[in-house]
Scaffold this active site. Structure first.
Site, PDB file in Angstrom:
ATOM      1  N   CYS A 194      39.916  34.200  16.298  1.00  0.00           N
ATOM      2  CA  CYS A 194      40.647  33.648  17.626  1.00  0.00           C
ATOM      3  C   CYS A 194      39.609  34.101  18.729  1.00  0.00           C
ATOM      4  CB  CYS A 194      41.929  34.308  17.923  1.00  0.00           C
ATOM      5  SG  CYS A 194      42.867  33.972  16.429  1.00  0.00           S
ATOM      6  N   HIS A 199      43.782  35.102  25.210  1.00  0.00           N
ATOM      7  CA  HIS A 199      44.121  34.438  23.965  1.00  0.00           C
ATOM      8  C   HIS A 199      45.845  34.276  23.884  1.00  0.00           C
ATOM      9  CE1 HIS A 199      44.305  33.233  19.854  1.00  0.00           C
ATOM     10  NE2 HIS A 199      44.857  34.311  19.299  1.00  0.00           N
ATOM     11  N   ASN A 247      49.945  29.779  19.050  1.00  0.00           N
ATOM     12  CA  ASN A 247      48.560  30.316  18.863  1.00  0.00           C
ATOM     13  C   ASN A 247      47.606  29.403  18.193  1.00  0.00           C
ATOM     14  OD1 ASN A 247      45.992  31.799  18.034  1.00  0.00           O
ATOM     15  ND2 ASN A 247      47.302  33.419  17.184  1.00  0.00           N
TER      16      ASN A 247
HETATM   17  O1  UT7 Z   1      45.332  35.296  16.802  1.00  0.00           O
HETATM   18  C1  UT7 Z   1      45.859  36.603  16.374  1.00  0.00           C
HETATM   19  C2  UT7 Z   1      46.955  36.336  15.268  1.00  0.00           C
HETATM   20  N1  UT7 Z   1      48.279  37.101  15.037  1.00  0.00           N
HETATM   21  C3  UT7 Z   1      48.617  37.878  16.247  1.00  0.00           C
HETATM   22  O2  UT7 Z   1      48.435  38.127  17.190  1.00  0.00           O
HETATM   23  C4  UT7 Z   1      50.038  38.428  15.783  1.00  0.00           C
HETATM   24  C5  UT7 Z   1      50.400  39.855  16.309  1.00  0.00           C
HETATM   25  N2  UT7 Z   1      51.620  40.158  15.746  1.00  0.00           N
HETATM   26  C6  UT7 Z   1      52.745  39.765  16.643  1.00  0.00           C
HETATM   27  O3  UT7 Z   1      52.818  38.750  17.413  1.00  0.00           O
HETATM   28  C7  UT7 Z   1      54.254  40.159  15.927  1.00  0.00           C
HETATM   29  O4  UT7 Z   1      53.850  41.260  15.059  1.00  0.00           O
HETATM   30  C8  UT7 Z   1      55.147  39.042  15.178  1.00  0.00           C
HETATM   31  C9  UT7 Z   1      55.443  38.115  16.037  1.00  0.00           C
HETATM   32  C10 UT7 Z   1      54.041  38.504  14.022  1.00  0.00           C
HETATM   33  C11 UT7 Z   1      56.168  39.853  14.574  1.00  0.00           C
HETATM   34  O5  UT7 Z   1      57.029  40.331  15.831  1.00  0.00           O
HETATM   35  P1  UT7 Z   1      57.342  41.881  15.479  1.00  0.00           P
HETATM   36  O6  UT7 Z   1      58.039  42.223  16.678  1.00  0.00           O
HETATM   37  O7  UT7 Z   1      56.271  42.896  15.285  1.00  0.00           O
HETATM   38  O8  UT7 Z   1      58.275  41.880  14.284  1.00  0.00           O
HETATM   39  P2  UT7 Z   1      58.155  42.782  13.093  1.00  0.00           P
HETATM   40  O9  UT7 Z   1      57.070  42.154  12.103  1.00  0.00           O
HETATM   41  O10 UT7 Z   1      58.136  44.244  13.329  1.00  0.00           O
HETATM   42  O11 UT7 Z   1      59.587  42.445  12.294  1.00  0.00           O
HETATM   43  C12 UT7 Z   1      60.780  42.628  13.006  1.00  0.00           C
HETATM   44  C13 UT7 Z   1      62.079  42.142  12.013  1.00  0.00           C
HETATM   45  C14 UT7 Z   1      61.762  42.384  10.378  1.00  0.00           C
HETATM   46  O12 UT7 Z   1      63.113  42.599  10.003  1.00  0.00           O
HETATM   47  P3  UT7 Z   1      63.356  44.239   9.556  1.00  0.00           P
HETATM   48  O13 UT7 Z   1      62.655  44.578   8.567  1.00  0.00           O
HETATM   49  O14 UT7 Z   1      63.319  44.953  10.841  1.00  0.00           O
HETATM   50  O15 UT7 Z   1      64.906  43.839   9.143  1.00  0.00           O
HETATM   51  C15 UT7 Z   1      61.130  41.073   9.982  1.00  0.00           C
HETATM   52  O16 UT7 Z   1      61.498  40.702   8.902  1.00  0.00           O
HETATM   53  O17 UT7 Z   1      62.078  40.574  12.118  1.00  0.00           O
HETATM   54  C16 UT7 Z   1      62.003  40.113  10.945  1.00  0.00           C
HETATM   55  N3  UT7 Z   1      61.051  38.655  11.382  1.00  0.00           N
HETATM   56  C17 UT7 Z   1      61.782  37.655  11.492  1.00  0.00           C
HETATM   57  N4  UT7 Z   1      63.005  37.214  11.703  1.00  0.00           N
HETATM   58  C18 UT7 Z   1      63.390  36.171  12.340  1.00  0.00           C
HETATM   59  C19 UT7 Z   1      59.997  38.432  10.917  1.00  0.00           C
HETATM   60  N5  UT7 Z   1      59.585  37.136  11.407  1.00  0.00           N
HETATM   61  C20 UT7 Z   1      60.746  36.642  11.555  1.00  0.00           C
HETATM   62  C21 UT7 Z   1      61.284  35.381  12.174  1.00  0.00           C
HETATM   63  N6  UT7 Z   1      62.389  35.110  12.247  1.00  0.00           N
HETATM   64  N7  UT7 Z   1      60.295  34.419  11.969  1.00  0.00           N
END
Ligand code: UT7
Length: 328
Positions: free
Chosen positions: A115, A255, A285
């Site tokens: 990215c 980004h 993204n």
């Molecule tokens: O270009 C660079 C590429 N990547 C990035 O920049 C990614 C950077 N990271 C992020 O943007 C965020 O970490 C995400 C959007 C990927 C995830 O958001 P988060 O607030 O960090 O969520 P998390 O991974 O801590 O997950 C929170 C909860 C989890 O459930 P539990 O364990 O709390 O029960 C996940 O299983 O949300 C759940 N979860 C979802 N729920 C509904 C994860 N993905 C989803 C989903 N829909 N798509």
């Protein structure tokens, strides 16, 4: 920074027609619109037709950038394509694009910095022009991320989209153009965001396909923390190198990975949200294409005027990051 002032002569963008909405994703994985919008800010992304590859998107963006710059493809000295979704391993997407454009005298290569690739590409191109080696360089960020996204993995499939942005770089009047670049990398974080399958470590086999190793793997939480830290620091370092105060930023072009990451960068730079170009709600993204598409849209919308101070900042797999300050 350099002898010759180097700047952007023209911008262009292209996104495919087809939209993938959060509602459609609800039918594909266990997720919901509310979660996606509140946790990421993304509402829909664009998906390339099966007949389109990355070079096709790159071509559309490039012809617009050339037109805006007022030059023809045969005047280009170099084409740099930043991508993690090349048409194929080789020839490079830049060579395929060179042929499509008819840019006969241009050298061409792809650049792999995920990215951050577009900013790495700008720094490369600006260096070639500043040394007098080249006059006009086309820098493209183009991706078909839908081809490497695992649509059974809710952690990643909600994030990514396809698109391309391009700029033509050349000499600009003194006082304008790029004032600084800051590039960085931390290979220790390489396993946070990657695709293993298909390379020399894990060659393509039936097993690698069954194990879904040809798709993006990501540790979202750790990438998030890294992004929040590095977006602010990279932007501040580029501003310091340019001798420009953060209070004098006219437009931030970040980004587009997550609205919460962008908001944290804005907070750190004491900028209101109106001073950022944001398009992730519409495109998600697009990796290396996110920044050049956002830049091209800001130009189209008349948000950029002569003399404006812009900060471009991105981060991504590698891990990598990059920031640049330029005067339009
Ligand atoms: O270009 C660079 C590429 N990547 C990035 O920049 C990614 C950077 N990271 C992020 O943007 C965020 O970490 C995400 C959007 C990927 C995830 O958001 P988060 O607030 O960090 O969520 P998390 O991974 O801590 O997950 C929170 C909860 C989890 O459930 P539990 O364990 O709390 O029960 C996940 O299983 O949300 C759940 N979860 C979802 N729920 C509904 C994860 N993905 C989803 C989903 N829909 N798509």
């Amino acid at each position: 920074m350099m002898g010759t002032s180097v700047g952007i002569l023209g911008t262009g963008k292209y996104v495919p027609e087809r939209r993938l909405t959060n509602k459609e994703l609800e039918q594909m994985v266990e997720t919901n619109e509310e979660w996606i919008v509140s946790r990421t800010g993304i509402r829909e992304r664009r998906i390339a037709e099966s007949s389109q590859a990355t070079s096709d998107l790159a071509y559309e963006a490039s012809i617009r950038a050339l037109e805006a710059a007022g030059i023809t493809a045969d005047q280009l000295d170099l084409i740099v394509v930043a991508t993690i979704t090349p048409d194929m391993f080789f020839p490079s997407t830049a060579c395929i694009l060179q042929e499509k454009l008819g840019a006969k005298k241009a050298a061409a290569f792809d650049l792999s910095a995920a990215c951050s690739g577009f900013i790495y590409g700008l720094a490369n191109a600006a260096g070639f022009i500043a040394t007098g080696m080249y006059r006009y360089v086309l820098v493209v960020g183009a991706e078909c991320l839908s081809r490497i996204t695992d649509y059974t993995d809710r952690n990643t499939c909600i994030l990514f989209g396809d698109g391309a942005g391009a700029v033509v770089l050349g000499e600009v009047p003194e006082g304008r153009g790029f004032k600084s670049f800051k590039l960085g990398a931390d290979g220790a974080g390489g396993d946070l965001l990657r695709i293993c399958g298909g390379g020399s470590r894990v060659p393509s086999t039936e097993q690698s396909v069954t194990e879904r190793r040809h798709f993006i793997e990501m540790n979202g939480r750790d990438v998030f923390k890294f992004a929040v830290r590095v977006m602010g620091s990279a932007a501040e370092e580029a501003l310091a190198a340019a001798g420009i105060d953060k209070a004098d930023i006219d437009l931030l072009i970040p980004h587009q990975a997550n609205i919460r990451i962008i908001q944290s960068a804005l907070e750190r730079l004491d900028l209101p949200e109106e001073k950022a170009a944001i398009n992730l709600d519409r495109y998600g993204n697009m990796s290396s294409a996110s920044i050049p598409v956002a830049l091209a849209e800001a130009v189209e919308e008349g948000r950029v005027s002569e003399g404006d101070r812009l900060v471009l900042v991105g981060f991504g797999g590698g891990l990598t990051w990059g920031a640049s300050v330029l005067v339009w």
